[in-house]
Design an enzyme around this catalytic site. Structure first.
Site, PDB file in Angstrom:
ATOM      1  N   GLU A  78       0.888  -1.260   0.073  1.00 30.01           N
ATOM      2  CA  GLU A  78       0.040   0.010  -0.124  1.00 30.01           C
ATOM      3  C   GLU A  78       0.762   1.240   0.015  1.00 30.01           C
ATOM      4  O   GLU A  78       0.291   2.413  -0.358  1.00 30.01           O
ATOM      5  CB  GLU A  78      -1.074   0.038   1.014  1.00 30.01           C
ATOM      6  CG  GLU A  78      -0.291   0.117   2.577  1.00 30.01           C
ATOM      7  CD  GLU A  78      -0.944  -0.182   3.661  1.00 30.01           C
ATOM      8  OE1 GLU A  78      -0.745   0.235   4.959  1.00 30.01           O
ATOM      9  OE2 GLU A  78      -2.230  -0.386   3.780  1.00 30.01           O
ATOM     10  N   ASP A  99       1.707  -8.681 -10.030  1.00 31.97           N
ATOM     11  CA  ASP A  99       1.673  -9.277 -11.277  1.00 31.97           C
ATOM     12  C   ASP A  99       0.954  -7.757 -11.891  1.00 31.97           C
ATOM     13  O   ASP A  99       1.363  -7.757 -13.210  1.00 31.97           O
ATOM     14  CB  ASP A  99       0.945 -10.258 -11.621  1.00 31.97           C
ATOM     15  CG  ASP A  99       1.504 -11.714 -10.834  1.00 31.97           C
ATOM     16  OD1 ASP A  99       3.055 -11.660 -10.938  1.00 31.97           O
ATOM     17  OD2 ASP A  99       0.983 -12.566 -10.705  1.00 31.97           O
ATOM     18  N   GLY A 134      -9.390 -13.005  -6.790  1.00 29.11           N
ATOM     19  CA  GLY A 134      -9.024 -13.606  -7.827  1.00 29.11           C
ATOM     20  C   GLY A 134      -7.518 -12.933  -8.578  1.00 29.11           C
ATOM     21  O   GLY A 134      -8.056 -11.690  -8.686  1.00 29.11           O
TER      22      GLY A 134
END
Length: 297
Positions: free
Chosen positions: A215, A245, A278
């Site tokens: 963060e 990613d 996800g």
């Protein structure tokens, strides 16, 4: 539209949601289970494609149902899979992920990803030569990463190496990398630096490292010694899987604009990615990222 080549892993993520992480030897009732396409290479390819890049994926899957589903998923996302190879008699890679709150624990089983070879990379030399940026990680054999770096250098194409899972990297490979993108823990392992403060570690490789810190955003020390910090963006986190990613994909996609604007776009894209469940499920489309940055500017 920037052209990217991503050389890396392709996995199926097996995700269990639980109220907390189990202790050793404990059986714990979970809340939900789901499967998601994943693997650092595939995640980065999908994220970059959603952000408007033209992406070629180089990797391997097994000759199983997961493999067929993973390739179909990449195709659906607009990723060029001509250099995704199916390895007979080998299982596709999987990641077993436990999610509690906004944190996760992950066990990766490489499977077909370890069948990727320098020869597979060499077969994609024309695509690498035509790319604006090449992006790779360490969920495939180190020899493959070295071959990718050598080809990128041969053709004058910037190469971003996301050193995860982290290992100590040989100096010859570091010399061929344009940008290294570890988190703080990974940077310490790559540089064998122990508890050295991260600003000191960054100064050891000026102009080379873009370090992520959750963060708090991203950090970089320029070749002239200037310290650069791109703050993170405040969001309500649901699942941090895939945030790194997404950061790497956005950094590669926007790198032709310059490193500092690319770092800002990457931090914003990573922030958006944790607001949904996800690894690939949370990765934003280009219009979502544009709208988010317009709201926070």
């Amino acid at each position: 539209m920037p052209k990217l080549v991503v050389v890396g892993s392709i996995n199926m993520d097996l995700v269990a949601l639980a109220p907390r992480f189990p202790a050793p030897g404990e059986t714990l009732s979970g809340e939900r289970f789901a499967t998601f396409p994943g693997g650092k290479g595939a995640n980065q390819a999908v994220a970059a494609s959603r952000l408007g890049a033209e992406v070629v994926m180089v990797g391997c899957v097994g000759s199983d149902l997961f493999g067929r589903d993973l390739v179909a998923g990449l195709n659906k996302e607009g990723v060029d899979t001509r250099h995704v190879h199916t390895i007979e008699g080998v299982a596709s890679g999987v990641a077993c992920i436990t999610v509690s709150g906004a944190e996760n624990n992950i066990i990766v089983i490489a499977g077909a990803n370890h069948a990727l070879t320098p020869e597979h990379v060499a077969a994609a030399e024309a695509e690498i030569a035509a790319a604006d940026v090449v992006l790779t990680q360490l969920e495939v054999p180190l020899a493959v990463v070295a071959a990718t770096a050598a080809l990128a250098k041969k053709h004058g194409v910037p190469l971003i190496l996301n050193p995860a899972p982290a290992v100590h990297l040989p100096p010859a490979l570091l010399d061929e990398v344009s940008y290294l993108t570890p988190n703080e823990h990974e940077l310490s392992i790559v540089m064998d630096a122990g508890s050295t403060p991260f600003p000191d570690m960054l100064e050891r490789l000026p102009g080379k490292v873009v370090m992520t810190k959750g963060e708090h955003g991203a950090y970089h020390v320029a070749a002239d010694g200037t310290f650069v910090h791109q703050p993170g963006f405040t969001v309500s986190a649901v699942d941090t899987t895939g945030a790194g990613d997404t950061f790497n994909a956005a950094l590669a996609t926007y790198l032709p604009l310059g490193l500092k604007p690319a770092m800002r776009m990457a931090c914003a894209a990573a922030a958006l990615s944790v607001t949904r469940l996800g690894a690939q499920g949370g990765m934003p489309q280009q219009d979502e990222l544009d709208a988010f940055l317009k709201d926070v500017s």
